[in-house]
Scaffold this active site. Structure first.
Site, short mmCIF file in Angstrom:
data_model
loop_
_atom_site.label_atom_id
_atom_site.label_comp_id
_atom_site.label_asym_id
_atom_site.label_seq_id
_atom_site.Cartn_x
_atom_site.Cartn_y
_atom_site.Cartn_z
N LYS A 251 7.39 4.05 5.95
CA LYS A 251 6.75 3.03 5.12
C LYS A 251 5.64 2.40 5.95
CE LYS A 251 7.55 -1.13 2.36
NZ LYS A 251 8.56 -2.12 1.90
N LYS A 281 2.88 -7.54 7.72
CA LYS A 281 4.16 -6.90 8.06
C LYS A 281 4.00 -5.81 9.11
CE LYS A 281 6.07 -8.03 3.52
NZ LYS A 281 6.94 -7.62 2.40
N GLU A 297 11.05 8.30 13.27
CA GLU A 297 11.77 7.58 12.22
C GLU A 297 12.68 8.53 11.43
OE1 GLU A 297 11.99 4.48 11.62
OE2 GLU A 297 10.29 3.48 12.56
N LYS A 312 5.91 6.20 1.92
CA LYS A 312 5.24 5.19 1.11
C LYS A 312 4.06 4.63 1.90
CE LYS A 312 6.05 0.76 -1.24
NZ LYS A 312 6.99 -0.34 -1.49
N SER A 338 1.80 0.81 -6.27
CA SER A 338 1.09 -0.02 -7.26
C SER A 338 -0.42 0.06 -7.12
CB SER A 338 1.56 -1.47 -7.14
OG SER A 338 1.31 -1.98 -5.84
N TYR A 377 4.92 4.48 -11.44
CA TYR A 377 4.79 3.61 -12.61
C TYR A 377 4.27 4.38 -13.81
CZ TYR A 377 5.36 0.26 -8.89
OH TYR A 377 5.86 -0.43 -7.81
#
Length: 390
Positions: A251, A281, A297, A312, A338, A377
């Site tokens: 991510k 972040k 990871e 992501k 998004s 979406y």
């Protein structure tokens, strides 16, 4: 010294000379589209050159000659079964609330509206959803205890969905940012440090509460070190050995998340005088410049018991999708986030691209890169397009 032969207009070059070969070759590709009897060839534009066919043993275009044949040799296919549909839930009113930065997407009012919304894509073969609750500000705290409230909005939504559709695969989000008044995925110290191990304790409680509500797959998106193993142990300890973990393995600290944070009001909230809240972040999500780090990871998540690994965002990180596909036997999920959705919508609304073609191309690219599951979406629209609807 041999005299150079002069090229006279209309005179045929001397046979065997270098110039005769050049002129002959040029003639082969520049003769007009006229047959030997002086008439134009039919079915091609006037002026199309007549050429000697190339001596090619391999012509890849033969395998592209018709839709039927292209379909028969297609290397990957997209199916509604590949889609996971994200849904945003709220209970501030009994009305759905449009999300301005995500045209066509709403925060669904808890209750019947959620059931009605999920029923439609199920009829097209989309039978997986991931739940994202919008938590009212008065329930948010610095330690985010609402995340594991057994009667919280997320937990009630899970029960509602499983009671209504027992065969529906319900995924959850395991992270503190929807419940954290600081807007971070973990607990923030006054010095601005995201507390890793302390956060994991609450992530475990959150995951267990979701499993108790009926979740099929819990999805830690927080990017704390060691959280997958801790969550696996917590689930197993409580008897939820059949609940899967889809880890957000790679991510990235991406600029493509803006509309999502609008939907949940979950962006970091810096600027407090007495506390140094990080404005982003980047201390726990991955650097967009890094590729090899994803291997580290992935190895950790696989060793800790992840069942699915996710990348992501999606489109800008197809190289990482391929990397995970080639280095791990686990299923790979891709999040069509998004910001990617909003860009496609904006371009389509302005007539700059064909929305259907662009979306289905994106879905195909996710699959070709190695994605097994696609969070998008566009799940409802894409499933309709795949069914032949316009």
């Amino acid at each position: 010294m041999q005299m150079m032969q002069r090229n006279v207009v209309g005179q045929r070059p001397v046979a065997g000379s270098r110039r005769s070969l050049v002129v002959a070759n040029v003639a082969e590709v520049t003769r007009p589209a006229v047959s030997t009897n002086g008439k134009h060839r039919t079915g091609v534009p006037e002026g199309t050159p007549i050429v000697t066919p190339q001596d090619l043993p391999s012509r890849p275009r033969r395998n592209r000659r018709s839709e039927s044949f292209r379909a028969s040799v297609r290397e990957v296919n997209v199916s509604p079964a590949n889609f996971i549909l994200p849904i945003f839930i709220h209970e501030e009113s009994n009305q759905n609330v449009p999300i301005a930065s995500m045209p066509g997407i709403n925060r669904l009012a808890y209750g019947k509206n959620v059931i009605d919304y999920v029923a439609e894509p199920r009829s097209y073969g989309v039978n997986q959803v991931v739940v994202f609750p919008k938590t009212p500000d008065h329930l948010k705290t610095q330690t985010a205890e609402e995340a594991f409230n057994k009667n919280g909005l997320s937990q009630r939504t899970i029960r509602l969905l499983k009671d209504s559709f027992p065969d529906l695969e319900v995924y959850t989000d395991v992270a503190l940012d929807p419940y954290n008044s600081d807007g971070h995925d973990g607990i923030v110290s006054d010095a601005g440090v995201i507390l890793n191990d302390e956060t994991i304790e609450y992530l475990c409680r959150q995951a267990v509460s979701q499993a108790e509500a009926g979740a099929d797959v819990v999805s830690p998106s927080d990017m704390m070190d060691g959280r997958v193993g801790a969550i696996r142990r917590a689930l197993d300890r409580e008897g939820f050995t059949n609940v899967s973990i889809m880890s957000y393995t790679a991510k990235y600290a991406s600029a493509y998340y803006g509309p999502f944070r609008d939907a949940l009001a979950s962006a970091p909230k810096p600027g407090q005088a007495h506390r140094r809240i990080p404005p982003n972040k980047k201390t726990y999500q991955m650097d967009p410049a890094n590729y090899r780090e994803a291997i580290r990871e992935a190895k950790a998540d696989e060793a800790e018991g992840a069942d699915i690994m996710m990348v992501k965002p999606g489109m800008p990180y197809l190289d990482v999708v391929r990397l995970l596909r080639e280095t791990s036997p686990l299923p790979v999920a891709v999040y069509h986030v998004s910001g990617e959705y909003a860009m496609l919508k904006a371009a389509a609304e302005r007539g700059w691209l064909n929305e259907k073609d662009a979306v289905l191309e994106a879905m195909t690219c996710f699959r070709r890169a190695g994605g097994d599951l696609i969070l998008t979406y566009y799940g409802i629209e894409a499933s309709k397009w795949l069914a032949g609807e316009k």
